[in-house]
Design a protein around this motif. Structure first.
Motif, short mmCIF file in Angstrom:
data_model
loop_
_atom_site.label_atom_id
_atom_site.label_comp_id
_atom_site.label_asym_id
_atom_site.label_seq_id
_atom_site.Cartn_x
_atom_site.Cartn_y
_atom_site.Cartn_z
N PHE A 1 0.85 -1.20 0.00
CA PHE A 1 0.00 0.00 0.00
C PHE A 1 0.88 1.25 0.00
N LYS A 2 0.57 2.19 -0.89
CA LYS A 2 1.28 3.48 -0.94
C LYS A 2 0.28 4.62 -1.00
N THR A 3 0.62 5.73 -0.32
CA THR A 3 -0.23 6.91 -0.34
C THR A 3 0.58 8.13 0.05
N ASP A 4 0.07 9.30 -0.30
CA ASP A 4 0.66 10.55 0.17
C ASP A 4 -0.17 11.11 1.32
N ASN A 5 -1.28 10.45 1.65
CA ASN A 5 -2.23 10.97 2.63
C ASN A 5 -1.93 10.38 4.02
N GLN A 6 -1.45 11.21 4.92
CA GLN A 6 -1.06 10.74 6.24
C GLN A 6 -2.24 10.16 7.01
N GLY A 7 -3.38 10.82 6.92
CA GLY A 7 -4.56 10.34 7.63
C GLY A 7 -4.99 8.96 7.17
N LEU A 8 -4.99 8.74 5.86
CA LEU A 8 -5.36 7.42 5.33
C LEU A 8 -4.33 6.38 5.73
N PHE A 9 -3.06 6.77 5.75
CA PHE A 9 -2.02 5.82 6.12
C PHE A 9 -2.16 5.39 7.58
N GLU A 10 -2.39 6.35 8.46
CA GLU A 10 -2.57 6.04 9.88
C GLU A 10 -3.80 5.15 10.07
N TYR A 11 -4.88 5.48 9.38
CA TYR A 11 -6.09 4.66 9.45
C TYR A 11 -5.80 3.24 8.97
N SER A 12 -5.06 3.12 7.89
CA SER A 12 -4.78 1.81 7.29
C SER A 12 -3.91 0.96 8.20
N GLU B 1 4.77 10.63 -8.66
CA GLU B 1 5.71 11.58 -9.25
C GLU B 1 5.25 13.02 -8.98
N LYS B 2 3.95 13.23 -9.12
CA LYS B 2 3.38 14.57 -8.92
C LYS B 2 3.54 15.03 -7.48
N PHE B 3 3.16 14.16 -6.53
CA PHE B 3 3.19 14.55 -5.12
C PHE B 3 4.61 14.69 -4.60
N SER B 4 5.49 13.76 -4.97
CA SER B 4 6.86 13.81 -4.46
C SER B 4 7.59 15.03 -5.01
N ALA B 5 7.24 15.45 -6.22
CA ALA B 5 7.86 16.64 -6.81
C ALA B 5 7.53 17.90 -6.00
N LYS B 6 6.42 17.85 -5.28
CA LYS B 6 6.01 18.97 -4.44
C LYS B 6 6.61 18.87 -3.03
#
Length: 214
Positions: A151-162, A195-200
């Motif tokens: 599982f991969k995500t940029d969303n901290q809340g979803l990651f903690e929930y997961s 790619e989009k999120f990490s570039a930010k």
């Protein structure tokens, strides 16, 4: 993710039935027949435009991959990539990923990937998150004993929930990355979103977990 309608999308799908299906139930329990060789089957639920699954299939020819996507225009992008590559270990499935037991038999899948899934941040929408317990039950049903979920995500809340959801379900968390791109992890294949999120400068979260032995 909203994409512009692509003219002739359904005709393109119909003309390339050797690579893409719109009714996976016909192949439930028989997915190996869709591939050139019988090999472990890995699936990605929500492939988007397909960069991850196509590159994974290129990098790991000893694994059979199934790309699952609900949006026709996104799947057309995956199909366009496949028409260029013509990978014998990649099949596409244009269906709602919530109904995986309609398309895969018990124990047919060896590994599942969830990449940048919709976070559904409101508590009342928790049941729609792809790491909610009912989805985990579906994944477990179609998976071999001891199969893994990545599982991969940029969303901290979803990651903690997961993390909590998988643990409460009884899965074993093998590894957790709180900053994937800042780690020493090797072999990461990025999605378009990644790619989009990490570039930010946003951290990418990742986990690998194993279902309990059946």
């Amino acid at each position: 993710m909203r994409l512009r309608n692509k003219p002739g999308a359904m005709e393109t799908i119909k003309d390339n039935s050797q690579y893409i299906l719109t009714d996976g139930s016909l192949w439930k329990g028989k997915w190996q027949e869709r591939f050139a060789k019988e090999q472990p089957i890995h699936i990605e639920v929500g492939s988007g435009k397909g960069q991850f699954i196509v590159e994974m299939a290129k990098a790991h020819p000893d694994i059979n991959y199934v790309s699952i996507e609900l949006q026709t225009n996104a799947m057309i992008s995956v199909l366009e990539k496949q028409l260029v590559e013509q990978l014998p270990n990649l099949q596409l499935l244009l269906v709602n990923g919530a109904d995986l037991t309609d398309f895969f038999a018990e124990g047919e899948v060896s590994q599942i990937y969830l990449n940048f899934s919709d976070p559904w941040p409101k508590k009342k929408h928790a049941k729609r998150r792809l790491t909610y317990k009912t989805f985990l039950k579906t994944y477990e049903t179609i998976s071999k004993s001891g199969a893994q979920l990545h599982f991969k995500t940029d969303n901290q809340g979803l990651f903690e929930y997961s993390l909590a959801s998988l643990s409460q379900y009884g899965m074993v968390l093998n590894q957790v990355w709180l900053d994937l791109h800042g780690s020493d992890y090797e072999g990461n294949i990025m999605t378009e979103y990644e790619e989009k999120f990490s570039a930010k400068g946003q951290p990418i979260y990742r986990l690998e977990a194993t279902f309990k032995e059946k």
